[in-house]
Design a protein around this motif. Structure first.
Motif, PDB file in Angstrom:
ATOM      1  N   VAL A  64     -33.976  37.483  20.467  1.00  0.00           N
ATOM      2  CA  VAL A  64     -34.245  36.759  19.214  1.00  0.00           C
ATOM      3  C   VAL A  64     -33.231  36.242  18.681  1.00  0.00           C
ATOM      4  O   VAL A  64     -32.415  36.889  18.207  1.00  0.00           O
ATOM      5  CB  VAL A  64     -35.376  37.583  18.328  1.00  0.00           C
ATOM      6  N   ALA A  65     -32.974  34.932  18.340  1.00  0.00           N
ATOM      7  CA  ALA A  65     -32.149  34.114  17.512  1.00  0.00           C
ATOM      8  C   ALA A  65     -32.322  34.072  16.063  1.00  0.00           C
ATOM      9  O   ALA A  65     -31.518  34.171  15.165  1.00  0.00           O
ATOM     10  CB  ALA A  65     -31.349  33.044  18.220  1.00  0.00           C
ATOM     11  N   GLU A  66     -33.711  33.496  16.025  1.00  0.00           N
ATOM     12  CA  GLU A  66     -34.289  33.310  14.650  1.00  0.00           C
ATOM     13  C   GLU A  66     -35.769  34.048  14.648  1.00  0.00           C
ATOM     14  O   GLU A  66     -36.247  34.123  15.501  1.00  0.00           O
ATOM     15  CB  GLU A  66     -34.373  31.834  14.166  1.00  0.00           C
ATOM     16  N   PRO A  67     -36.038  34.816  13.391  1.00  0.00           N
ATOM     17  CA  PRO A  67     -37.146  35.484  13.374  1.00  0.00           C
ATOM     18  C   PRO A  67     -38.562  34.748  13.895  1.00  0.00           C
ATOM     19  O   PRO A  67     -38.648  33.605  13.734  1.00  0.00           O
ATOM     20  CB  PRO A  67     -37.159  36.130  11.899  1.00  0.00           C
ATOM     21  N   LEU A  68     -39.416  35.578  14.284  1.00  0.00           N
ATOM     22  CA  LEU A  68     -40.601  35.218  14.548  1.00  0.00           C
ATOM     23  C   LEU A  68     -41.631  35.022  13.320  1.00  0.00           C
ATOM     24  O   LEU A  68     -41.695  35.912  12.659  1.00  0.00           O
ATOM     25  CB  LEU A  68     -41.374  36.086  15.595  1.00  0.00           C
ATOM     26  N   MET A  69     -41.997  33.843  13.051  1.00  0.00           N
ATOM     27  CA  MET A  69     -42.468  33.415  11.614  1.00  0.00           C
ATOM     28  C   MET A  69     -43.587  32.533  11.863  1.00  0.00           C
ATOM     29  O   MET A  69     -43.658  31.743  12.905  1.00  0.00           O
ATOM     30  CB  MET A  69     -41.433  32.990  10.685  1.00  0.00           C
ATOM     31  N   PRO A  70     -44.748  32.472  10.756  1.00  0.00           N
ATOM     32  CA  PRO A  70     -45.575  31.423  10.924  1.00  0.00           C
ATOM     33  C   PRO A  70     -44.873  30.069  10.881  1.00  0.00           C
ATOM     34  O   PRO A  70     -43.938  29.823  10.029  1.00  0.00           O
ATOM     35  CB  PRO A  70     -46.339  31.748   9.727  1.00  0.00           C
ATOM     36  N   ASP A  71     -45.811  29.075  11.529  1.00  0.00           N
ATOM     37  CA  ASP A  71     -45.042  27.661  11.364  1.00  0.00           C
ATOM     38  C   ASP A  71     -46.506  26.827  11.177  1.00  0.00           C
ATOM     39  O   ASP A  71     -47.552  26.740  11.814  1.00  0.00           O
ATOM     40  CB  ASP A  71     -44.739  27.377  13.128  1.00  0.00           C
ATOM     41  N   LEU A  72     -46.235  25.995  10.017  1.00  0.00           N
ATOM     42  CA  LEU A  72     -47.417  25.298   9.506  1.00  0.00           C
ATOM     43  C   LEU A  72     -47.315  23.708   9.562  1.00  0.00           C
ATOM     44  O   LEU A  72     -48.054  22.906   8.919  1.00  0.00           O
ATOM     45  CB  LEU A  72     -47.658  25.820   8.296  1.00  0.00           C
ATOM     46  N   TRP A  73     -46.225  23.423  10.372  1.00  0.00           N
ATOM     47  CA  TRP A  73     -45.900  21.918  10.477  1.00  0.00           C
ATOM     48  C   TRP A  73     -45.722  21.556  11.824  1.00  0.00           C
ATOM     49  O   TRP A  73     -45.524  22.464  12.459  1.00  0.00           O
ATOM     50  CB  TRP A  73     -44.830  21.464   9.788  1.00  0.00           C
ATOM     51  N   ARG A  74     -45.904  20.333  12.206  1.00  0.00           N
ATOM     52  CA  ARG A  74     -45.557  19.608  13.556  1.00  0.00           C
ATOM     53  C   ARG A  74     -44.822  18.416  13.225  1.00  0.00           C
ATOM     54  O   ARG A  74     -45.133  17.610  12.174  1.00  0.00           O
ATOM     55  CB  ARG A  74     -46.750  19.715  14.463  1.00  0.00           C
ATOM     56  N   ALA A  75     -44.234  17.856  14.289  1.00  0.00           N
ATOM     57  CA  ALA A  75     -43.569  16.362  14.186  1.00  0.00           C
ATOM     58  C   ALA A  75     -44.777  15.446  14.135  1.00  0.00           C
ATOM     59  O   ALA A  75     -45.708  15.337  14.834  1.00  0.00           O
ATOM     60  CB  ALA A  75     -42.825  16.302  15.496  1.00  0.00           C
ATOM     61  N   PRO A  76     -44.790  14.488  13.213  1.00  0.00           N
ATOM     62  CA  PRO A  76     -45.987  13.420  13.131  1.00  0.00           C
ATOM     63  C   PRO A  76     -45.778  12.529  14.405  1.00  0.00           C
ATOM     64  O   PRO A  76     -44.641  12.110  14.805  1.00  0.00           O
ATOM     65  CB  PRO A  76     -45.521  12.901  11.928  1.00  0.00           C
ATOM     66  N   THR A  77     -46.969  12.142  14.862  1.00  0.00           N
ATOM     67  CA  THR A  77     -47.153  11.113  15.950  1.00  0.00           C
ATOM     68  C   THR A  77     -47.148   9.870  15.395  1.00  0.00           C
ATOM     69  O   THR A  77     -47.038   9.587  14.152  1.00  0.00           O
ATOM     70  CB  THR A  77     -48.235  11.385  16.682  1.00  0.00           C
ATOM     71  N   ASP A  78     -47.132   8.696  16.222  1.00  0.00           N
ATOM     72  CA  ASP A  78     -47.323   7.336  15.312  1.00  0.00           C
ATOM     73  C   ASP A  78     -48.597   7.192  14.850  1.00  0.00           C
ATOM     74  O   ASP A  78     -48.540   6.621  13.706  1.00  0.00           O
ATOM     75  CB  ASP A  78     -47.149   6.188  16.621  1.00  0.00           C
ATOM     76  N   ASN A  79     -49.412   7.841  15.335  1.00  0.00           N
ATOM     77  CA  ASN A  79     -50.757   7.542  14.663  1.00  0.00           C
ATOM     78  C   ASN A  79     -50.909   8.384  13.180  1.00  0.00           C
ATOM     79  O   ASN A  79     -51.479   8.090  12.180  1.00  0.00           O
ATOM     80  CB  ASN A  79     -51.923   8.346  15.372  1.00  0.00           C
ATOM     81  N   ASP A  80     -50.293   9.562  13.192  1.00  0.00           N
ATOM     82  CA  ASP A  80     -49.824  10.227  12.056  1.00  0.00           C
ATOM     83  C   ASP A  80     -49.245   9.389  10.914  1.00  0.00           C
ATOM     84  O   ASP A  80     -49.880   9.274   9.804  1.00  0.00           O
ATOM     85  CB  ASP A  80     -49.222  11.521  12.308  1.00  0.00           C
ATOM     86  N   ARG A  81     -48.080   9.067  11.393  1.00  0.00           N
ATOM     87  CA  ARG A  81     -47.472   7.748  10.287  1.00  0.00           C
ATOM     88  C   ARG A  81     -48.312   6.671   9.783  1.00  0.00           C
ATOM     89  O   ARG A  81     -48.274   6.256   8.804  1.00  0.00           O
ATOM     90  CB  ARG A  81     -46.316   7.615  11.243  1.00  0.00           C
ATOM     91  N   GLY A  82     -49.169   6.181  10.734  1.00  0.00           N
ATOM     92  CA  GLY A  82     -50.153   5.330  10.321  1.00  0.00           C
ATOM     93  C   GLY A  82     -51.153   5.360   9.545  1.00  0.00           C
ATOM     94  O   GLY A  82     -51.343   4.586   8.512  1.00  0.00           O
ATOM     95  N   GLY A 189     -49.766  27.968  13.590  1.00  0.00           N
ATOM     96  CA  GLY A 189     -49.066  28.962  14.976  1.00  0.00           C
ATOM     97  C   GLY A 189     -47.858  29.765  14.576  1.00  0.00           C
ATOM     98  O   GLY A 189     -47.686  29.966  13.262  1.00  0.00           O
ATOM     99  N   MET A 190     -47.116  29.907  15.537  1.00  0.00           N
ATOM    100  CA  MET A 190     -45.751  30.629  15.140  1.00  0.00           C
ATOM    101  C   MET A 190     -44.700  30.178  15.630  1.00  0.00           C
ATOM    102  O   MET A 190     -44.940  29.354  16.796  1.00  0.00           O
ATOM    103  CB  MET A 190     -46.028  32.194  15.827  1.00  0.00           C
ATOM    104  N   ARG A 191     -43.505  30.388  15.415  1.00  0.00           N
ATOM    105  CA  ARG A 191     -42.115  29.937  15.955  1.00  0.00           C
ATOM    106  C   ARG A 191     -41.136  30.982  16.204  1.00  0.00           C
ATOM    107  O   ARG A 191     -41.130  31.903  15.453  1.00  0.00           O
ATOM    108  CB  ARG A 191     -41.764  28.410  15.111  1.00  0.00           C
ATOM    109  N   LEU A 192     -40.450  30.883  17.178  1.00  0.00           N
ATOM    110  CA  LEU A 192     -39.341  31.638  17.561  1.00  0.00           C
ATOM    111  C   LEU A 192     -38.273  31.143  18.188  1.00  0.00           C
ATOM    112  O   LEU A 192     -38.405  30.166  19.135  1.00  0.00           O
ATOM    113  CB  LEU A 192     -39.936  32.725  18.351  1.00  0.00           C
ATOM    114  N   ALA A 193     -36.964  31.258  18.067  1.00  0.00           N
ATOM    115  CA  ALA A 193     -36.048  30.562  18.303  1.00  0.00           C
ATOM    116  C   ALA A 193     -35.212  31.760  19.315  1.00  0.00           C
ATOM    117  O   ALA A 193     -34.955  32.841  18.858  1.00  0.00           O
ATOM    118  CB  ALA A 193     -34.694  30.297  17.298  1.00  0.00           C
ATOM    119  N   LEU A 194     -35.004  31.241  20.479  1.00  0.00           N
ATOM    120  CA  LEU A 194     -34.351  31.914  21.482  1.00  0.00           C
ATOM    121  C   LEU A 194     -32.839  31.919  21.508  1.00  0.00           C
ATOM    122  O   LEU A 194     -32.147  30.816  21.221  1.00  0.00           O
ATOM    123  CB  LEU A 194     -34.837  31.878  23.013  1.00  0.00           C
TER     124      LEU A 194
END
Length: 199
Positions: A64-82, A189-194
């Motif tokens: 583990v490089a960065e803690p396992l933690m909740p993730d509530l965001w994702r990268a927007p797609t083109d449709n999201d931006r639209g 979801g969750m995110r974790l950095a290796l």
């Protein structure tokens, strides 16, 4: 055309239940700042100030490089931006900055299993969040989470419910993607950095 085939969906595979009797025992050390669990060839640590799993070692190698933690965001797609999602839902992008761990419960139901449950608040979305780790003598870590975000308490009743990694939204808020004054949840979801070298 090079090739074609047909596949039966959904794929079905029976997963054998873990044999608890064959698992090694775990050593639990619960201190003021850290919860440590040691097993055969591995160790796990959870930070009491955040409730996040911040160390997982196998044969002395940190995973583990960065803690396992909740993730509530994702990268927007083109449709999201639209449709303006990247502006409408921006509260979720920074919501975790208001994370505050509350009551943390640590139990060891058997010598071969440790359960850690964290009740937390995400103040920016008026949310309650429960994070749970089940750590087994085999080295398996089961992570489950449940959250409720009420948004503006003065708005019409709305709620975002999520259980076991699956999410659903319901509410009576008006306007595109709003749940009682709170924009839809882009991700649950969750995110974790290796560490480097695990690419």
């Amino acid at each position: 055309e090079l090739a074609w085939d047909q596949f039966k969906l959904p794929f079905e595979k029976t997963i054998a239940a873990a044999d608890m009797n064959s698992m090694p025992s775990l050593k639990l050390t619960d201190s003021e700042n850290q919860i440590n669990i040691e097993g055969t060839d591995f160790s796990v640590s959870v930070d009491r100030s955040t409730g996040f799993l911040n160390s997982w070692k196998y044969k002395g190698t940190e995973l583990v490089a960065e803690p396992l933690m909740p993730d509530l965001w994702r990268a927007p797609t083109d449709n999201d931006r639209g449709n303006g999602m990247h502006n409408r839902c921006t509260i979720w992008r920074t919501a975790m900055q208001s994370w505050k761990a509350g009551n943390i419960t640590v139990t060891q139901p058997t010598p071969k299993e440790v359960e850690i449950s964290i009740n937390a608040r995400i103040e920016d979305v008026n949310g309650n969040y429960t994070l749970k780790y089940n750590i087994y003598g085999s080295g398996t870590i089961q992570v489950s989470a449940e959250g409720q975000a009420h948004g503006n308490p003065e708005a019409m009743e709305g709620m975002v419910n999520s259980r076991g990694g699956r999410s659903a939204t319901r509410g009576t808020g008006r306007g595109r993607g709003t749940q009682g004054g709170l924009a839809e949840l882009p991700r649950f979801g969750m995110r974790l950095a290796l560490p480097k070298g695990f690419e």
